[in-house]
Enzyme design. Structure first.
Site, PDB file in Angstrom:
ATOM      1  N   THR A   1      14.203  41.453 -21.507  1.00  9.22           N
ATOM      2  CA  THR A   1      14.264  42.901 -21.289  1.00  9.22           C
ATOM      3  C   THR A   1      13.213  43.352 -20.296  1.00  9.22           C
ATOM      4  O   THR A   1      13.503  44.132 -19.376  1.00  9.22           O
ATOM      5  CB  THR A   1      14.098  43.647 -22.627  1.00  9.22           C
ATOM      6  OG1 THR A   1      15.214  43.340 -23.473  1.00  9.22           O
ATOM      7  CG2 THR A   1      14.030  45.144 -22.414  1.00  9.22           C
TER       8      THR A   1
ATOM      9  N   SER B   1      14.680  34.604 -20.727  1.00  9.08           N
ATOM     10  CA  SER B   1      14.015  34.890 -21.999  1.00  9.08           C
ATOM     11  C   SER B   1      13.769  33.580 -22.736  1.00  9.08           C
ATOM     12  O   SER B   1      14.691  32.788 -22.928  1.00  9.08           O
ATOM     13  CB  SER B   1      14.892  35.814 -22.853  1.00  9.08           C
ATOM     14  OG  SER B   1      14.263  36.100 -24.080  1.00  9.08           O
TER      15      SER B   1
ATOM     16  N   HIS C   1      13.096  32.865 -25.918  1.00  9.54           N
ATOM     17  CA  HIS C   1      13.624  32.613 -27.264  1.00  9.54           C
ATOM     18  C   HIS C   1      15.121  32.335 -27.270  1.00  9.54           C
ATOM     19  O   HIS C   1      15.694  32.052 -28.326  1.00  9.54           O
ATOM     20  CB  HIS C   1      13.276  33.759 -28.216  1.00  9.54           C
ATOM     21  CG  HIS C   1      14.090  34.994 -28.059  1.00  9.54           C
ATOM     22  ND1 HIS C   1      15.109  35.329 -28.926  1.00  9.54           N
ATOM     23  CD2 HIS C   1      14.028  35.999 -27.163  1.00  9.54           C
ATOM     24  CE1 HIS C   1      15.629  36.483 -28.565  1.00  9.54           C
ATOM     25  NE2 HIS C   1      15.003  36.914 -27.494  1.00  9.54           N
TER      26      HIS C   1
ATOM     27  N   THR D   1      -3.422  40.366 -19.978  1.00 10.15           N
ATOM     28  CA  THR D   1      -3.884  39.017 -20.274  1.00 10.15           C
ATOM     29  C   THR D   1      -2.710  38.113 -20.627  1.00 10.15           C
ATOM     30  O   THR D   1      -1.833  38.486 -21.406  1.00 10.15           O
ATOM     31  CB  THR D   1      -4.869  39.053 -21.460  1.00 10.15           C
ATOM     32  OG1 THR D   1      -5.989  39.858 -21.100  1.00 10.15           O
ATOM     33  CG2 THR D   1      -5.347  37.647 -21.819  1.00 10.15           C
TER      34      THR D   1
ATOM     35  N   CYS E   1      21.233  42.849 -30.061  1.00 11.55           N
ATOM     36  CA  CYS E   1      20.562  44.107 -29.744  1.00 11.55           C
ATOM     37  C   CYS E   1      21.381  45.309 -30.168  1.00 11.55           C
ATOM     38  O   CYS E   1      20.878  46.422 -30.235  1.00 11.55           O
ATOM     39  CB  CYS E   1      20.273  44.185 -28.241  1.00 11.55           C
ATOM     40  SG  CYS E   1      19.221  42.847 -27.660  1.00 11.55           S
TER      41      CYS E   1
END
Length: 405
Positions: free
Chosen positions: A72, A206, A208, A244, A337
């Site tokens: 996303t 992505s 995952h 970071t 989603c």
């Protein structure tokens, strides 16, 4: 109860080798990769190694890999990063072209940027879910700045003809982005000057969806492309993504890419894309042979090897998902989603399915860990669940033998 997981397009399990690669960076090697002391530089070396591993898989420069929090963010960085660039004095609004079957990360970003004055065109697809190059060529205008078309659909697995679509875009002087979240780890991707994706300027991944942790991702940004950052702060990721670095997640993502490359290139008889496609096809054929009034959404189109989307007339997808979950089989009604949404899938209705048939469709997405035995079990559970739900359906005309029983 032994559970069977067939919802890999929603998320994949973390592979043991990926976990072992990232584990030390939570405890022993916890340094900030921007620090100049030894702990920091050890973390920086790990980030650089992961970046180089991913770039090697893509056949691109390491400097073209930007680490993000997932698909996303990568999609939004591509859309807003390109279209929020300053326009030449006196120039009109930029123009974005995308499609009606994109993930909501693209659709909602497009709707949002339209409110800022960007002109947006949504291309249609055919009954298979394919976006034809012809309508794209016709839709391009002199002010078209960006075209965004996904590589593989998250609901149907249908693969778009990215090479000709990107070529048309480049010939018109615009940039091309592809959401490759559902293609990552399933399709080889060559972004080199001679590769099949040579005209792709931006590409989202992505972690995952490919056996890395949730909260990890990348955006490939070809070195000629300039982006306006979404976040403001430090100069991380060559000033394209402040914040970071998630060192442990980045290390895991690099390892997941290495394993995906091995899986795609070795393709052993009992492992690899060919074997996974065999499992998917056996699942489809078994369902079609046992259940009437059902069919494959996207049949006839090229699809990624792990995904099938099937409609079962006279059955509500949500009810079938729940019924199978109670029996130990995890599947999905579509995009994770949109879980719980009452509207039918925009992907399936764009392909011409009626709202009723779209609501009767479920997605089964296998993982690299799926076994033959699990396919056998699914082929027992699914027909039984469909038969039971149809018995309760007022629209289902029972076969004469059943009606008289």
């Amino acid at each position: 109860m032994q559970r069977i997981y067939m919802d890999a397009n929603a998320t994949t399990p973390l592979l043991p080798a990926v976990f072992e690669a990232m584990r030390p960076f939570w405890i022993e090697h916890f340094g900030n990769a921007s620090s100049i002391h030894q702990q920091g530089q050890y973390a920086r070396a790990a980030v650089d190694h992961a970046r180089e591993s991913i770039a090697k898989t893509f056949h691109c420069r390491a400097s073209e890999i930007v680490f993000t929090s997932g698909g996303t963010e990568s999609d939004n960085l591509a859309i807003f990063g390109v279209l929020n660039q300053p326009r030449p004095a006196g120039a009109g609004p930029f123009h974005l072209i995308t499609t009606s079957v994109e993930h909501h990360a693209i659709l909602h970003a497009a709707q949002s940027i339209a409110k800022q004055g960007v002109e947006v065109t949504f291309l249609p697809c055919d009954a298979r879910g394919i976006v034809d190059p012809g309508p794209l060529a016709a839709a391009i205008r002199p002010n078209t700045k960006l075209v965004s078309i996904m590589l593989a659909n998250n609901e149907t697995g249908v693969i778009q003809p990215i090479a000709p679509l990107a070529s048309i875009t480049h010939a018109a002087g615009a940039l091309f982005h592809t959401d490759a979240v559902q293609g990552a780890g399933k399709l080889a991707m060559d972004l080199s000057a001679h590769g099949d994706l040579k005209d792709v300027d931006l590409l989202s991944i992505s972690g995952h969806k490919m056996y890395a942790p949730q909260g990890t991702g990348i955006l490939f940004v070809r070195r000629s492309v300039r982006l306006a950052p979404l976040f403001h702060g430090g100069s991380h990721e060559r000033q394209r993504r402040a914040g970071t670095e998630n060192v442990a997640g980045i290390v895991a993502l690099g390892k997941a890419f290495e394993l995906a490359h091995q899986w795609l290139t070795e393709d052993a008889p009992t492992d690899g894309p060919t074997h996974l496609a065999h499992l998917r096809d056996r699942l489809e054929q078994g369902i079609l042979a046992q259940i009437e009034e059902c069919g494959i959404n996207g049949a006839g189109a090229p699809r990624v090897s792990n995904t099938t989307n099937i409609y079962f007339d006279h059955v509500e997808a949500e009810a079938l998902v729940i019924a199978l979950d109670l029996k130990g089989l995890s599947i999905s009604g579509g995009s994770a989603c949109q879980s719980g949404a009452t509207e039918p899938s925009h992907v399936l209705t764009s392909m011409g399915l009626s709202p009723a048939r779209a609501r009767a469709s479920v997605r089964l997405s296998l993982s690299r860990l799926t076994t033959e035995a699990e396919i056998d079990t699914a082929l027992t559970l699914i027909p039984a669940a469909v038969a039971h739900l149809r018995e309760l359906s007022p629209t289902y005309n029972k076969p004469a033998a059943l009606a008289s029983a």
